[in-house]
Structures are given as C-alpha cells and as structure tokens.
Scaffold this motif. Structure first.
Motif, short mmCIF file in Angstrom:
data_model
loop_
_atom_site.label_atom_id
_atom_site.label_comp_id
_atom_site.label_asym_id
_atom_site.label_seq_id
_atom_site.Cartn_x
_atom_site.Cartn_y
_atom_site.Cartn_z
N LEU A 71 0.83 -1.20 0.00
CA LEU A 71 0.00 0.00 0.00
C LEU A 71 0.87 1.26 0.00
N GLY A 72 2.00 1.20 0.69
CA GLY A 72 2.93 2.32 0.65
C GLY A 72 3.49 2.54 -0.74
N THR A 73 3.77 1.44 -1.44
CA THR A 73 4.31 1.52 -2.80
C THR A 73 3.33 2.18 -3.76
N ILE A 74 2.06 1.78 -3.71
CA ILE A 74 1.11 2.36 -4.65
C ILE A 74 0.74 3.79 -4.27
N GLU A 75 0.77 4.11 -2.98
CA GLU A 75 0.54 5.50 -2.55
C GLU A 75 1.61 6.40 -3.14
N SER A 76 2.86 5.97 -3.04
CA SER A 76 3.98 6.76 -3.57
C SER A 76 3.87 6.90 -5.09
N ALA A 77 3.48 5.81 -5.76
CA ALA A 77 3.37 5.83 -7.22
C ALA A 77 2.30 6.81 -7.68
N ALA A 78 1.20 6.89 -6.94
CA ALA A 78 0.11 7.78 -7.32
C ALA A 78 0.49 9.25 -7.16
N LYS A 79 1.41 9.54 -6.25
CA LYS A 79 1.76 10.94 -5.95
C LYS A 79 2.64 11.59 -7.00
N ILE A 80 3.26 10.78 -7.88
CA ILE A 80 4.23 11.38 -8.81
C ILE A 80 3.58 11.78 -10.14
N ALA A 81 2.25 11.80 -10.18
CA ALA A 81 1.55 12.25 -11.39
C ALA A 81 0.31 13.03 -10.99
N ASP A 82 -0.15 13.91 -11.87
CA ASP A 82 -1.37 14.68 -11.62
C ASP A 82 -2.57 14.08 -12.34
N CYS A 83 -2.35 13.56 -13.53
CA CYS A 83 -3.43 12.96 -14.32
C CYS A 83 -3.83 11.61 -13.71
N PRO A 84 -5.12 11.39 -13.47
CA PRO A 84 -5.55 10.11 -12.87
C PRO A 84 -5.19 8.89 -13.70
N LEU A 85 -5.15 9.03 -15.03
CA LEU A 85 -4.77 7.89 -15.87
C LEU A 85 -3.29 7.57 -15.69
N GLU A 86 -2.47 8.61 -15.58
CA GLU A 86 -1.04 8.40 -15.32
C GLU A 86 -0.84 7.79 -13.94
N LYS A 87 -1.66 8.20 -12.98
CA LYS A 87 -1.57 7.63 -11.63
C LYS A 87 -1.85 6.12 -11.68
N LEU A 88 -2.90 5.75 -12.43
CA LEU A 88 -3.24 4.32 -12.54
C LEU A 88 -2.11 3.54 -13.20
N GLU A 89 -1.53 4.12 -14.26
CA GLU A 89 -0.44 3.43 -14.94
C GLU A 89 0.77 3.30 -14.02
N ASN A 90 1.05 4.36 -13.27
CA ASN A 90 2.18 4.30 -12.31
C ASN A 90 1.95 3.24 -11.24
N ILE A 91 0.70 3.15 -10.78
CA ILE A 91 0.37 2.14 -9.77
C ILE A 91 0.58 0.74 -10.33
N LEU A 92 0.11 0.52 -11.57
CA LEU A 92 0.29 -0.79 -12.20
C LEU A 92 1.77 -1.14 -12.31
N LEU A 93 2.56 -0.20 -12.81
CA LEU A 93 4.00 -0.45 -12.98
C LEU A 93 4.68 -0.69 -11.64
N SER A 94 4.32 0.11 -10.65
CA SER A 94 4.97 -0.03 -9.33
C SER A 94 4.57 -1.34 -8.67
N HIS A 95 3.31 -1.78 -8.85
CA HIS A 95 2.87 -3.05 -8.27
C HIS A 95 3.60 -4.22 -8.93
N LEU A 96 3.75 -4.15 -10.26
CA LEU A 96 4.47 -5.22 -10.95
C LEU A 96 5.95 -5.25 -10.55
N SER A 97 6.54 -4.06 -10.40
CA SER A 97 7.93 -3.99 -9.94
C SER A 97 8.07 -4.59 -8.54
N TYR A 98 7.12 -4.25 -7.68
CA TYR A 98 7.07 -4.79 -6.31
C TYR A 98 6.99 -6.32 -6.36
N SER A 99 6.11 -6.84 -7.22
CA SER A 99 5.95 -8.30 -7.33
C SER A 99 7.21 -8.95 -7.86
#
Length: 200
Positions: A71-99
């Motif tokens: 949850l900390g990883t996806i919170e951080s990923a969401a903060k580095i973008a303003d556009c909600p679509l970019e936030k979602l993409e960042n969350i996906l990438l960060s979750h896969l990196s985490y995995s």
C-alpha cells in the motif's frame, strides 16, 4: 517496554519477515515453518518461539508486511503524477515492480491464506485487498470527475479488474519460471486495453 527492547523486537520481526520471504522464494510455502526460519536465522527453535508460536502467526506477520509495503508503494506511485490515468499506470507499474522484486510472494501468501482455511487470516488478507481496491477506486473517481473516464464507469468492478490484471500477469510469470521481466512484458499495451474500456 523500553525503547531498546522495542527496537530489538522490531528488528527481530523484520529479520523474521526477510527470512520467511527467502524460504518461500527458494523452497516454496510448504517449507515455511518455525524450524526452517530458526535454521535460516541460526537461532534455536526455542529462541524463535519466544516471538512466534505457529505458522499462523508468521502468516499474520507476512500479511501485515504486505499491507505496509504494497500500500505504501502504490501510494507513492500515485503521488508522482497529476493525471488520474497516469496515476493508474504508475500504480500498475509499481505493483508489478514490487511483485518482481519479491518473486510474487504476495500472490503466494494470498493462495496459502485460502488453503489454510483460517477465517482470521482470510479476514486480515481481505482487509488488505479492500484497502488496495479502495485506492484504485479513488483514482477512478478522479478520472470520472476530470472527464478522462466515462461517467457511467463502474468503479467497483473496474478496480477489481485492475487488481485482476496484476494477479493474472504474476501468475503467468511465476508459471514461466520467472523467465522474463514482469515490468516490461507488453505492460503498456495491456494497460491501454484496460483504459480503452473505460476512457471517455
């Protein structure tokens, strides 16, 4: 409890989590026992039993670790973008990196939680997944408000579909024997397929 004792307890908990991850990655979840962790940490069984009494308690610790780190990883990923679509993409990438960094241990813990048929563990894991889904729903709400996503987007089902993308990718990756980079395997195309279904 003194500060020194508290710090030592936290250090020991962190060591046990790392040991449990190593055992799961190298030998599989079936080898996750108090005895194996004690052996890995070069402790006696008795010394470890002062901290944990059963595999269930180790599983609880792993679930707590997933809650804090994922949850900390996806919170951080969401903060580095303003556009909600970019936030979602960042969350996906960060979750896969985490995995990828953890060899899909989150998925393994979820499956083991189901296999153990322990209602306490299942409730604990369910709570973590609920928090994850709520975070994705927040991004989807932002997307609808900004006009980037369809007004009639079903945010609950769309958040579950998002989580399902990660779970399915990790499953296929694990079954392949971790032969490729999870983060780089057509992720952009997969994300676009997801977004195209809900984009306005």
């Amino acid at each position: 409890m003194s500060i020194r004792i508290a710090k030592n307890h936290l250090l020991r908990k962190n060591e046990i989590v790392e040991s449990a991850r190593r055992i799961i990655s190298n030998h599989g979840i079936e080898r996750l026992t108090i005895r194996e962790i004690a052996k890995d940490l070069k402790l006696t069984d008795g010394a470890l039993y002062r901290h944990f009494k059963s595999k269930k308690e180790i599983m609880e610790l792993l679930i707590e670790d997933i809650e804090n780190t994922l949850l900390g990883t996806i919170e951080s990923a969401a903060k580095i973008a303003d556009c909600p679509l970019e936030k979602l993409e960042n969350i996906l990438l960060s979750h896969l990196s985490y995995s990828e960094q953890r060899k899909g241990i989150t998925y393994i813990v979820i499956v083991e939680t189901l296999n153990l048929h322990d209602k306490t563990l299942q409730a604990k894991m369910y709570k973590v997944i609920e928090k994850y889904l709520r975070k994705i729903e927040e991004m989807l709400v932002e997307g609808v408000k900004s006009g980037k996503l369809k007004k009639d987007t079903n945010k609950t089902l769309s958040s579950i579909a998002f989580f399902g993308i990660v779970q399915s990718l990790v499953t296929i990756w694990a079954l392949s024997g971790y032969k490729y980079s999870l983060e780089k395997n057509h992720i952009k195309e997969i994300f676009n397929i997801y977004i195209d279904g809900i984009r306005s």
